[in-house]
Scaffold this motif. Structure first.
Motif, mmCIF file in Angstrom:
data_model
loop_
_atom_site.group_PDB
_atom_site.id
_atom_site.type_symbol
_atom_site.label_atom_id
_atom_site.label_comp_id
_atom_site.label_asym_id
_atom_site.label_seq_id
_atom_site.Cartn_x
_atom_site.Cartn_y
_atom_site.Cartn_z
ATOM 1 N N SER A 82 -0.751 25.303 -4.912
ATOM 2 C CA SER A 82 0.689 25.561 -5.033
ATOM 3 C C SER A 82 0.949 27.034 -4.704
ATOM 4 C CB SER A 82 1.119 25.225 -6.470
ATOM 5 O OG SER A 82 2.277 25.941 -6.822
ATOM 6 N N LYS A 84 3.576 28.899 -4.458
ATOM 7 C CA LYS A 84 4.498 29.739 -5.225
ATOM 8 C C LYS A 84 3.884 30.268 -6.523
ATOM 9 C CE LYS A 84 7.171 26.532 -8.195
ATOM 10 N NZ LYS A 84 6.475 25.261 -7.984
ATOM 11 N N HIS A 216 6.510 15.496 -9.249
ATOM 12 C CA HIS A 216 6.117 16.723 -9.964
ATOM 13 C C HIS A 216 7.002 16.693 -11.193
ATOM 14 C CE1 HIS A 216 5.093 20.862 -10.860
ATOM 15 N NE2 HIS A 216 6.331 21.257 -10.693
ATOM 16 N N THR A 219 6.823 21.340 -15.687
ATOM 17 C CA THR A 219 5.850 22.426 -15.648
ATOM 18 C C THR A 219 5.523 22.851 -17.076
ATOM 19 O OG1 THR A 219 5.256 24.460 -14.483
ATOM 20 C CG2 THR A 219 7.468 24.378 -15.474
ATOM 21 N N GLY A 257 1.919 21.108 -12.887
ATOM 22 C CA GLY A 257 2.581 21.120 -14.184
ATOM 23 C C GLY A 257 1.682 21.110 -15.402
ATOM 24 N N GLU A 305 -1.319 19.111 -7.079
ATOM 25 C CA GLU A 305 -0.762 20.410 -6.688
ATOM 26 C C GLU A 305 -0.792 21.370 -7.878
ATOM 27 O OE1 GLU A 305 2.555 18.272 -3.757
ATOM 28 O OE2 GLU A 305 3.180 19.141 -5.643
ATOM 29 N N GLY A 307 -1.035 24.293 -10.262
ATOM 30 C CA GLY A 307 -0.870 25.730 -10.055
ATOM 31 C C GLY A 307 -1.330 26.521 -11.265
ATOM 32 N N ARG A 308 -0.423 26.679 -12.234
ATOM 33 C CA ARG A 308 -0.671 27.603 -13.355
ATOM 34 C C ARG A 308 -1.962 27.327 -14.111
ATOM 35 N NH1 ARG A 308 3.840 28.510 -16.278
ATOM 36 N NH2 ARG A 308 5.244 27.360 -14.938
ATOM 37 N N TYR A 402 2.534 33.057 -11.488
ATOM 38 C CA TYR A 402 3.966 33.346 -11.386
ATOM 39 C C TYR A 402 4.390 34.788 -11.624
ATOM 40 C CZ TYR A 402 4.355 28.327 -10.997
ATOM 41 O OH TYR A 402 4.196 27.039 -10.570
HETATM 42 C C1 LIG Z 1 5.721 24.652 -8.776
HETATM 43 C C2 LIG Z 1 5.187 23.410 -8.233
HETATM 44 C C3 LIG Z 1 3.855 23.043 -8.433
HETATM 45 C C4 LIG Z 1 2.909 23.835 -9.323
HETATM 46 O O1 LIG Z 1 3.318 23.745 -10.651
HETATM 47 P P1 LIG Z 1 2.416 24.352 -11.858
HETATM 48 O O2 LIG Z 1 3.271 24.160 -13.069
HETATM 49 O O3 LIG Z 1 2.173 25.780 -11.546
HETATM 50 O O4 LIG Z 1 1.158 23.563 -11.906
HETATM 51 C C5 LIG Z 1 3.404 21.889 -7.811
HETATM 52 N N1 LIG Z 1 4.218 21.123 -7.059
HETATM 53 C C6 LIG Z 1 5.511 21.433 -6.860
HETATM 54 C C7 LIG Z 1 6.364 20.555 -6.022
HETATM 55 C C8 LIG Z 1 6.048 22.572 -7.436
HETATM 56 O O5 LIG Z 1 7.340 22.872 -7.251
#
Ligand SMILES: *Cc1c(COP(=O)(O)O)cnc(C)c1O
Length: 453
Positions: A82, A84, A216, A219, A257, A305, A307-308, A402
């Motif tokens: 991810s 962002k 998704h 988060t 998430g 996907e 991320g955090r 983030y």
């Molecule tokens: C932000 C986002 C993620 C990553 O989310 P995390 O909470 O950091 O794991 C994955 N997919 C989509 C579509 C997002 O917008």
């Protein structure tokens, strides 16, 4: 005299450090003097204060562990980083080296992934804002396009027609997973039939190649069962597509998430104690998918996907104490050299903060302020720390997700970012900002060039 406050006699009470008491809990006992073997003192001397530090070792460990956890439970797994969450190129490339594809939510991130060398058919293109120009590029490149709304769907059908090419698409699905508020702002709803409507329109057009389903669901999710519910609903759609159109989709993308181990403000317990392990999320998802009724040779890929949860604990912010003061109500205030402009997540997390030098057992409650000349610049409203002197250093934990991408150039310049490699050698992966960097895009109209005072 009716409003006179009741007298309460002062008390002297012995406090046990480390236990819950009327002054809160003390969570930060040990000094953190080194990150991956490199002294905090040296990092600050070499790269300035404040400075973000990322541990390549931790990033790789977290990734490998999550990959193993999913792959032992489900046979076809693909992660996509991810962007962002943290899109410094060095960070993205660590994930790409580990085999992760890219997940992007804007054309800016899409172009970053291309420039990092990710093959475009391995860039999942999410987000509600894709212009025709963006879509044309993604269609030419064969990137999976995750459709967010009907207008985008219709535009894609038009573009496919003009370009004589069948874009590879998925739809984003939102749904009731039992966790509220529901994230229903992106994509097509499962329960009210929107998702089926989008699928039917795609299939009827015969202009788009429906290869996947994406969701998704939120988060910092603390409920693994919600992923089980979501995976069930995604599987139901996939099986329905098979039944109605005799078409097998390639993948179910469960998004990101999973919560990181940070502590949410207002939470009764610290994050490290209550946040589910990735294995619990993996268990919920894989159980749902495997039991949904797919033929064994027709199981869809599971895309993730995340991320955090993969990077938060690999990031540290090192900073220094500027000054100490007593507030008018008697509270101790400590002014740090980092503020909320670079620690955006302090708006919702109580980060763990450790002194970086030895201290006595004595602690005191204090408020931690940043250096900005703004009332909102409060890093922590209340934290129990040993008395800190000007020049003392601290380590803020769990800042890998983030903060860097959302940091804001405001009042102060943004600090350098350093990555410590697997051998313990620090590398600058982003230099600290300069005045020239900030003014690079400014233009001065001729008539404003000079003045007399
Ligand atoms: C932000 C986002 C993620 C990553 O989310 P995390 O909470 O950091 O794991 C994955 N997919 C989509 C579509 C997002 O917008």
């Amino acid at each position: 005299m009716k409003n006179k406050k009741r007298y309460e006699r002062p008390i002297i009470k012995q406090l046990n450090t480390g236990l819950m008491n009327k002054f809160g809990t003390r969570t930060e006992y040990m000094p953190v003097t080194h990150i991956d073997g490199v002294p905090v003192k040296k990092l600050i001397e070499d790269y300035g204060s404040p400075v973000f530090v990322l541990s390549e070792r931790k990033i790789r460990e977290n990734f490998k562990s999550a990959k193993r956890i999913f792959e032992t439970r489900y046979p076809k797994v693909q992660f996509a980083w991810s962007y962002k969450t943290n899109y410094l190129n060095a960070v993205c490339n660590v994930y790409h080296q580990e085999g992760s594809w890219a997940e992007v939510v804007s054309i800016f991130e899409y172009k970053k992934a291309i420039q990092n060398g990710v093959s475009p058919n391995k860039i999942l293109f999410n987000g509600p804002d894709k212009t025709n120009e963006d879509l044309i590029l993604a269609i030419k490149n064969d990137s999976p396009i995750h459709i967010d709304h009907l207008d985008e769907l219709y535009r894609l059908i038009e573009l496919a027609d003009e370009m004589h090419k069948k874009p590879r698409v998925a739809i984003r699905v939102n749904m009731d997973t039992g966790v509220y508020p529901m994230w229903d702002r992106f994509g097509f709803n499962y329960e009210n039939g929107q998702a089926w409507d989008a699928i039917n329109k795609i299939m009827a057009s015969n202009k788009l190649n429906l290869i996947g389903l994406h969701c998704h669901i939120g988060t910092y999710m603390l409920a693994p069962y919600a992923y089980g519910v979501a995976a069930n609903k995604m599987a139901d759609l996939a099986l329905g597509i098979k039944k109605r159109f005799n078409k097998s989709i390639t993948y179910i993308d469960m998004g990101g998430g999973f919560a990181s181990k940070n502590t949410l403000k207002g939470a009764a317990q610290i994050g490290a104690d209550i946040v589910p392990e990735i294995s619990q999320f993996a268990e919920a998802i894989s159980t749902s998918l495997l039991n949904a009724g797919f033929e064994t040779d027709d199981l869809p890929y599971l895309y993730l996907e995340t991320g955090r949860a993969l990077i938060d604990d690999a990031g540290f912010l090192l900073g220094s104490v500027i000054s100490n003061k007593r507030l008018s109500d008697g509270r101790r205030a400590v002014i740090m050299d980092f503020g909320v402009n670079i620690l955006f997540t302090s708006f919702w997390y109580n980060h763990k903060i450790s002194p970086a030098q030895k201290f006595s057992h004595y602690t005191e409650d204090c408020v931690l302020y940043g250096p900005l000349c703004m009332n909102i610049d409060v890093v922590r409203e209340n934290i129990s720390l040993p008395p800190l002197q000007s020049g003392d250093r601290v380590v803020v934990h769990h800042v890998g997700a983030y903060n860097i991408t959302q940091s804001m150039q405001f009042i102060a310049l943004r600090p350098a970012v350093v990555m410590i490699d697997m051998e313990g050698t620090p590398h600058i992966i982003k230099s600290s900002e300069t005045v020239d960097d900030v003014e690079k895009n400014e233009r001065m109209p001729k008539h404003l060039e000079s003045f007399k005072l």
